[in-house]
Design a protein around this motif. Structure first.
Motif, PDB file in Angstrom:
ATOM      1  N   THR A  36      -1.892  -0.112  16.253  1.00 26.39           N
ATOM      2  CA  THR A  36      -3.469  -0.032  16.258  1.00 26.39           C
ATOM      3  C   THR A  36      -3.818  -1.591  16.942  1.00 26.39           C
ATOM      4  O   THR A  36      -2.885  -2.103  17.145  1.00 26.39           O
ATOM      5  N   VAL A  86     -16.826   1.926   7.558  1.00 28.95           N
ATOM      6  CA  VAL A  86     -15.892   1.696   8.713  1.00 28.95           C
ATOM      7  C   VAL A  86     -16.482   0.603   9.415  1.00 28.95           C
ATOM      8  O   VAL A  86     -17.714   0.679   9.603  1.00 28.95           O
ATOM      9  N   SER A 118     -10.114   1.925   7.903  1.00 31.47           N
ATOM     10  CA  SER A 118     -10.018   2.727   6.767  1.00 31.47           C
ATOM     11  C   SER A 118     -11.318   3.288   6.264  1.00 31.47           C
ATOM     12  O   SER A 118     -11.561   4.046   5.334  1.00 31.47           O
ATOM     13  N   THR A 178     -14.740   5.841   1.834  1.00 30.14           N
ATOM     14  CA  THR A 178     -14.208   5.775   3.343  1.00 30.14           C
ATOM     15  C   THR A 178     -15.239   5.629   4.331  1.00 30.14           C
ATOM     16  O   THR A 178     -15.004   5.914   5.557  1.00 30.14           O
ATOM     17  N   ASN A 215       0.813  -1.169   0.034  1.00 32.75           N
ATOM     18  CA  ASN A 215      -0.030   0.001  -0.161  1.00 32.75           C
ATOM     19  C   ASN A 215       0.884   1.203  -0.032  1.00 32.75           C
ATOM     20  O   ASN A 215       0.340   2.431   0.285  1.00 32.75           O
ATOM     21  N   THR A 257      -3.274  -4.073  10.789  1.00 30.16           N
ATOM     22  CA  THR A 257      -3.733  -2.835  10.191  1.00 30.16           C
ATOM     23  C   THR A 257      -2.644  -1.479  10.276  1.00 30.16           C
ATOM     24  O   THR A 257      -3.053  -0.430  10.113  1.00 30.16           O
ATOM     25  N   ASP A 281      -5.664   1.543  -2.752  1.00 31.30           N
ATOM     26  CA  ASP A 281      -6.756   1.616  -2.204  1.00 31.30           C
ATOM     27  C   ASP A 281      -6.215   1.271  -0.467  1.00 31.30           C
ATOM     28  O   ASP A 281      -6.999   1.067   0.348  1.00 31.30           O
ATOM     29  N   GLY A 282      -4.955   1.122  -0.139  1.00 24.96           N
ATOM     30  CA  GLY A 282      -4.531   0.828   0.929  1.00 24.96           C
ATOM     31  C   GLY A 282      -4.434  -0.532   1.496  1.00 24.96           C
ATOM     32  O   GLY A 282      -4.105  -1.005   2.666  1.00 24.96           O
ATOM     33  N   ASN A 283      -4.899  -1.522   0.703  1.00 25.92           N
ATOM     34  CA  ASN A 283      -4.769  -2.909   0.848  1.00 25.92           C
ATOM     35  C   ASN A 283      -3.331  -3.601   0.582  1.00 25.92           C
ATOM     36  O   ASN A 283      -2.725  -2.921  -0.131  1.00 25.92           O
ATOM     37  N   ALA A 336     -12.904   1.652   3.565  1.00 27.41           N
ATOM     38  CA  ALA A 336     -13.014   1.375   2.253  1.00 27.41           C
ATOM     39  C   ALA A 336     -13.875   0.231   1.992  1.00 27.41           C
ATOM     40  O   ALA A 336     -13.888  -0.965   2.796  1.00 27.41           O
ATOM     41  N   ASN A 352     -12.129  -2.684   9.787  1.00 26.96           N
ATOM     42  CA  ASN A 352     -11.933  -1.978   8.653  1.00 26.96           C
ATOM     43  C   ASN A 352     -11.752  -0.607   8.811  1.00 26.96           C
ATOM     44  O   ASN A 352     -12.863   0.076   8.535  1.00 26.96           O
TER      45      ASN A 352
END
Length: 334
Positions: free
Chosen positions: A246, A302, A308, A299, A132, A242, A155-157, A310, A306
Motif C-alpha cells: 500500500t 474512509v 479501512s 467502515t 490486528n 497500513t 478493529d484492525g488497529n 473505521a 484510514n
C-alpha cells in the motif's frame, strides 16, 4: 504668693518638656527579617470525568485521577528551578493503565512576563504490543512479533508496547493586571508517542479572573479561561504502516489538527472546580489512524490515511468536570 508658685511650676514643666524633646531618642531595634528559604514544594491531586490531552481523550472518555509532586528552588524572587512528577490513570489500546510524567526546567520572570523552559517525559508502563491478527503478525509485515503477551485488536488497529516519549517546551504568560492574563506555549517532540513521527504543538491561552469581591466575603473566586492550539504531526515509522504494497507501507503521514477548549472555574482555598468544553477538527477516520483506538468501529469513515474506514470518537467534543486541590509547603501549610 500662691500665683507665683503656680507660675514657676508651669515654667518648670515647659522647660522640662523642651529639654526632653532635645534629648536623643533611643532607637527601638527592629526584629531581624525572616531568613530567606529558597526551597518550596508544590503538590496536589485531582479527579475528572475524562482525561483530555490536546483534544484527544486518554481515558476512553472514562473518569481519571491524577496527582503531582514538584520540588522548587528559588534562586531569587525572579528565577526558579524545578523538577516534578505526576501520574494519571489512562486507557490505551496497548493496555497501559497509567501515565507517569517526569519533568524539570527553569522559570524566569521579567516584570509581568513569566517564562517557563523545560523538558517533559511521558512514560506509559505496563503496555503490551497490540496487534490486528491472532497469529501475532503478518509474515513480513510491520506489526507485533509473535509473542504470547500480544493483545488482539479486532478493529484492525495496532499499537506498540512502549509509547513513551519526551517533549521540550517553552512557555510565557503575561499578566496585564489583577484580572487578565494571556500566554503562548510551544512543545516539540522528535518522536511523538514513540510513533516515529515528530510532533509540534503551539497554543495561545487567555484567562479572566473575577475581582475578589465578586462573591462578597465568602472566599470563593471565579475565572474564565480558554486555549486554542494546533498539533502538527509528521509521518510514523513502518510499524503503523497500513500493510505491504500500500502507499503507506512505510508509515502513516498523520493529519495535523486544531484543538480548543473553554471553561469556567471556581476556587475556594486550595480547591478548584473546573467545568470545560473541549473539541478538535480531527475527523473520526483520521482520529482512528492517529490513536489506534481499541473500540474503533464501522467502515464508512474512509480518509486518505484510514483506508479501512473505521472511526473513533476519541478526538471529538467532550465536556470535562475536574475537581482539584493544589498546595505549596511555604504557604498552604503555614
Amino acid at each position: 504668693m500662691k500665683n507665683v508658685v503656680l507660675l514657676a511650676t508651669a515654667l518648670a514643666m515647659l522647660s522640662g518638656s523642651a529639654l526632653a524633646a532635645d534629648l536623643p531618642v533611643k532607637a527601638v531595634k527592629a526584629p531581624p527579617p525572616a531568613a530567606f528559604d529558597p526551597w518550596d514544594i508544590a503538590f496536589g491531586s485531582a479527579v475528572m470525568n475524562d482525561y483530555i490531552f490536546r483534544g484527544v481523550t486518554q481515558s476512553n472518555h472514562m473518569p481519571s485521577v491524577t496527582a503531582y509532586f514538584e520540588p522548587r528552588y528559588n534562586i531569587n524572587k525572579d528565577l526558579q528551578l524545578y523538577i516534578g512528577t505526576s501520574t494519571e490513570s489512562i486507557s490505551f489500546s496497548n493496555r497501559a493503565a497509567a501515565e507517569v510524567d517526569v519533568y524539570g526546567g527553569i522559570r524566569p520572570t521579567f516584570g509581568a512576563a513569566a517564562f517557563d523552559f523545560g523538558v517533559w517525559g511521558y512514560l506509559y508502563p505496563g503496555g503490551r504490543c497490540a496487534d490486528n491478527v491472532l497469529t501475532g503478525g503478518v509474515p513480513g509485515g510491520n506489526v507485533c512479533a509473535v509473542d504470547p503477551n500480544t493483545i488482539f485488536l479486532g478493529d484492525g488497529n495496532v499499537m506498540k508496547k512502549d509509547v513513551s516519549f519526551f517533549e521540550a517546551y517553552a512557555k510565557v504568560n503575561y499578566t496585564f493586571n489583577d484580572n487578565w492574563q494571556a500566554g503562548i506555549n510551544e512543545y516539540y517532540s522528535p518522536n511523538f508517542l514513540n510513533s516515529g513521527a515528530w510532533g509540534d504543538y503551539a497554543s495561545i491561552t487567555a484567562k479572566y479572573t473575577a475581582p475578589t469581591t465578586a462573591f462578597g466575603t465568602s472566599g470563593v473566586g471565579m475565572y474564565v479561561s480558554g486555549e486554542f492550539g494546533r498539533q502538527w504531526l509528521g509521518t510514523s515509522d513502518s510499524f503503523y504502516g497500513t500493510g505491504i504494497g500500500t502507499v503507506f507501507a512505510g508509515g502513516i503521514p498523520y493529519a495535523s489538527y486544531d484543538t480548543w477548549n473553554v471553561g469556567i472555574g471556581f476556587t475556594y482555598k486550595v480547591f478548584t472546580l473546573d467545568l470545560r468544553y473541549s473539541d478538535s477538527d480531527l475527523s473520526k477516520g483520521d482520529c482512528n489512524a492517529f490513536t489506534s483506538a481499541f473500540n474503533a468501529s464501522g467502515t464508512t469513515n474512509v480518509t486518505s490515511i484510514n483506508p479501512s474506514g473505521a472511526s473513533s470518537n476519541w478526538c471529538g467534543a467532550a465536556g470535562i468536570v475536574k475537581l482539584s486541590a493544589d498546595l505549596t509547603a511555604m504557604t498552604s501549610l503555614k
